[in-house]
Scaffold this motif. Sequence first.
Motif, PDB file in Angstrom:
ATOM      1  N   LEU A   1     -55.738-108.157  57.303  1.00  0.00           N
ATOM      2  CA  LEU A   1     -56.547-109.393  57.851  1.00  0.00           C
ATOM      3  C   LEU A   1     -58.141-108.356  57.035  1.00  0.00           C
ATOM      4  N   ALA A   2     -57.966-107.593  56.450  1.00  0.00           N
ATOM      5  CA  ALA A   2     -59.081-106.992  56.127  1.00  0.00           C
ATOM      6  C   ALA A   2     -59.453-107.823  54.447  1.00  0.00           C
TER       7      ALA A   2
ATOM      8  N   ARG B   1     -54.188-111.992  71.595  1.00  0.00           N
ATOM      9  CA  ARG B   1     -55.535-112.015  70.824  1.00  0.00           C
ATOM     10  C   ARG B   1     -55.924-113.297  71.095  1.00  0.00           C
TER      11      ARG B   1
ATOM     12  N   ALA C   1     -50.259-111.845  68.747  1.00  0.00           N
ATOM     13  CA  ALA C   1     -51.030-112.669  68.048  1.00  0.00           C
ATOM     14  C   ALA C   1     -51.408-113.406  69.441  1.00  0.00           C
TER      15      ALA C   1
ATOM     16  N   ARG D   1     -55.673-102.405  70.442  1.00  0.00           N
ATOM     17  CA  ARG D   1     -55.271-101.426  69.145  1.00  0.00           C
ATOM     18  C   ARG D   1     -53.863-100.362  68.981  1.00  0.00           C
TER      19      ARG D   1
ATOM     20  N   VAL E   1     -51.281-104.939  58.852  1.00  0.00           N
ATOM     21  CA  VAL E   1     -51.448-105.858  59.203  1.00  0.00           C
ATOM     22  C   VAL E   1     -53.175-105.311  59.024  1.00  0.00           C
ATOM     23  N   CYS E   2     -54.354-104.865  59.111  1.00  0.00           N
ATOM     24  CA  CYS E   2     -55.216-104.586  59.347  1.00  0.00           C
ATOM     25  C   CYS E   2     -55.876-104.693  57.588  1.00  0.00           C
TER      26      CYS E   2
ATOM     27  N   ILE F   1     -61.464-113.529  64.561  1.00  0.00           N
ATOM     28  CA  ILE F   1     -61.556-112.210  63.536  1.00  0.00           C
ATOM     29  C   ILE F   1     -62.481-111.658  64.497  1.00  0.00           C
ATOM     30  N   ASP F   2     -63.151-111.577  63.965  1.00  0.00           N
ATOM     31  CA  ASP F   2     -65.044-111.208  64.649  1.00  0.00           C
ATOM     32  C   ASP F   2     -65.278-111.284  65.815  1.00  0.00           C
TER      33      ASP F   2
END
Length: 142
Positions: free
Chosen positions: A43-44, A102, A99, A8, A39-40, A114-115
């Motif tokens: 992503l949500a 990640r 990215a 984060r 961004v958050c 993502i999860d």
Amino acid sequence: MSTPVSHREYLVELLGQVPDPRKRRGIRHPVGGLIAVAVCAVLAGARGFTAVGEWAQDASVASLARLGLARGPVDESTLRRLFARLDADLLDAVLGAWAVTRAAVVAGRRVIAIDGKTVRGARSGQQSARTWSQPSRTGPGR
């Protein structure tokens, strides 16, 4: 010896390197924090500036502070004006660099989980991964 940086914090740190196209006078929020919120929100599931603004209004003060917005929520119009003036190519490069941090290799393919279900191996063959979401109870005619 350097201190490890959480993912984060790494995102917020990277986004803070994007040049701020706004005039210095009247700036309430740092550019990195504003981009991190967007961004958050995306992503949500946010698909536009209105949805990003709603996500930001619904986020807790503590969540916004962790993303760099210590002064609280931001208006959709602020995000819209900022993104209209940002260098899109530079932002693409910065988000691409994030990215890469990640990404993981799963079954020979580079993926961004993502999860975390794929990375943890919760999916195998034809079996679906367990999810915690509930089906929507709203929709047309309801």
